[in-house]
Design a protein around this motif. Sequence first.
Motif, PDB file in Angstrom:
ATOM      1  N   SER A 186       0.841  -1.203   0.000  1.00 32.00           N
ATOM      2  CA  SER A 186       0.000   0.000   0.000  1.00 32.00           C
ATOM      3  C   SER A 186       0.875   1.250   0.000  1.00 32.00           C
ATOM      4  CB  SER A 186      -0.922   0.002   1.219  1.00 32.00           C
ATOM      5  OG  SER A 186      -1.842  -1.061   1.151  1.00 32.00           O
ATOM      6  N   GLN A 233       0.929   3.978  -3.047  1.00 27.94           N
ATOM      7  CA  GLN A 233       0.657   5.393  -2.777  1.00 27.94           C
ATOM      8  C   GLN A 233       1.898   6.269  -2.920  1.00 27.94           C
ATOM      9  OE1 GLN A 233      -0.896   5.128   1.183  1.00 27.94           O
ATOM     10  NE2 GLN A 233      -2.728   4.012   0.555  1.00 27.94           N
ATOM     11  N   SER A 293       4.238   6.629  -0.941  1.00 27.34           N
ATOM     12  CA  SER A 293       4.728   7.196   0.318  1.00 27.34           C
ATOM     13  C   SER A 293       6.023   6.531   0.771  1.00 27.34           C
ATOM     14  CB  SER A 293       3.664   7.054   1.416  1.00 27.34           C
ATOM     15  OG  SER A 293       3.308   5.699   1.610  1.00 27.34           O
TER      16      SER A 293
END
Length: 257
Positions: free
Chosen positions: A86, A90, A92
Amino acid sequence: MNATQTLIALWTLVLKEIKRFTRIWPQTLLPPSITMAMYFIIFGNLIGSRIGDMDGFSYMDFIVPGLIMMSVITNSYSNVASSFFSNKFQRSIEEMMVSPMPNWVILAGFILGGMARGLGVGLIVTVVSLFFTRLTMEHPLLTVLVVVLTSALFSIGGFINALLANKFDDISIVPTFILTPLTYLGGVFYSISMLPDFWQGVSMLNPILYMVNVFRYGFLGVSDIPVGWALAAIFAFIIVLFGIALTMLERGKGIRS
């Protein structure tokens, strides 16, 4: 970064991971406990009453350690695989990579987060099992050691899976086609002494068999394999996979496109 800053970064990452799965506890903590309760009812009570004793213990007592270990393995693995992917999806994770935080801290943070969920679910399943049987623990320190090591090992495995995955479907391939079959064939529901010699030899190639048997030995004092060799194998797997995961992270494998 100095030592204090490194510890703060590690704790922050671990805390973030813990808050992530506790915030959605109906999806992360509740389903495994319900699933294991069904195993206890169906296999332990209904089928177990027809099977009788296994290695001198009731069938319920025999399968409880294996079911606890199965929940620890699957949840440790899936937590890291889904969480890290995830972050990749994303973008990040790239912010972490360019920060002063060492790569080993990033890896350790996700691993400890996965361990927290795996051990937490294992504790919940243990409590649930008390409604069906009385647990005894012959070797408490060994029991704790092997469950912690197993949780760490499969958290690292989940991290590697997330690094190699290119889409969300990829993080379910290994659990579905590799992890689940190995777990069910890892002596959770039976003793390998029941198998013909050939299949006993084949079973010895399954690494989960060693973890389940050492964990069962911690509870019941019985094992199909030498405990010392099993612990050595678990330590070796952790060292090798941690080195692979850290090398892949430092090279940006699966992150930089």
